[in-house]
Design an enzyme around this catalytic site. Sequence first.
Site: not given
Ligand code: ADP
Ligand code: MG
Length: 385
Positions: A134-137, A39-40, A181, A131
Amino acid sequence: MDGTARAGAMRAALAADGSGARPMRWWRAPGRVNLIGDHTDYAEGFVLPMAIDRDCLVAVCAGTAGRVRARSLELPGAVDVAADGSDEPRRIEPSWGRFVAGAVRVVTDRVGHAELAAGIELVVSSTVPAGSGLSSSSALTVALVLALAESGGLVLDATDTARSALDAEVLATGVPGGLMDQLCSLHGIADHALLIDCRSLEVAPIRIPDDLAVLVMHSGVPRTLAGSAYAERRAATEDAAAQLGITTLRDAGPDQVCDNPFARHVVSENARVLAFADALRTGNHDALGPLLLASHASLRDDFAVSTPELDALVEAFVSAGALGARLTGAGFGGCVVAVAPAATADEVLTATVAAYGIPSSGPVAAFRVTAVGGAGPVSDPDGSR
Ligand code: ADP
Ligand code: MG
């Protein structure tokens, strides 16, 4: 799944759509863990993330005219969006396709609506747990923007790619995130954390000593509140800055914010990030644990984004022998990050899981992460992680 199996499964997914024989390009973008500094970023402050050895891989080939179609090996549903960027990202189903539509719109806004018109077929596979903080998004959107930019003939430097990926993510989610990220995913360096100045966007690599291990465990709590609370907290820090007559809390001193807990967190966290980076640079391991714990306490007490489970997991890490631990990411669930002596990392992980218990929901995971290089094209997907 190892690199070969993953690439093979991605090829098979494209082949199932009748696209397998066409030339393919591959792109990779890592997730990240933020060691300290939450949050910075949106207050133009300091953060210290590292790109991790969990990544999103995107394979792209020519597709059907006028369409961008996508599949994910991890999530169900076929995504099919207009290649001219005209589809409203937040209306796309399945919902992960919103990131695809966001990336298509960002690229077509830059290069013109005809540039992707020949059509694109792509497949996504990610080893970043979704989710979890770890920033999968961002791994997904950075890889998508790299892939689509090249397809559209758009040349972007790393900062522009990060901004475009952030724009795509905001279009997809409506959450006004910061740039940490995406910058981390793009600038990652093996064995280094990145001290990012979110005002100048300067990135300084800080070596992580070999005798330290970075550990991550999911609390089992999904971050359902994270989106709305994030926007509220961000607004609160912006109000605090406005009341002080400054643009962002980056310019506030500790004396100016002592009565406002939200602002106090941002200002004190910036100081902790710089102190943590210094401690890594100078080999002052004793300073690291207290700084992590102070960050967690500030996120819990001042910024009010922790949960009882995250607090318990921090305790579990410390009682298991970590130097320190803190919630990482926006809060309200997701992961805790810890730093431990490398020599005892496995024991610390085992003892933490034993002390905290195995979460009944959410991704079950306690693992060590290592710092890796940043996002880019992959010439040998079978050898990639
Ligand atoms: P984080 O970024 O912390 O993991 P977010 O809620 O910001 O959590 O992002 C998760 C979203 O990113 C998932 O709900 C999905 O929409 C997308 N996502 C992540 N991994 C995949 C994947 N392997 N395939 C398709 N979409 C993905
Ligand atoms: Mg995210």
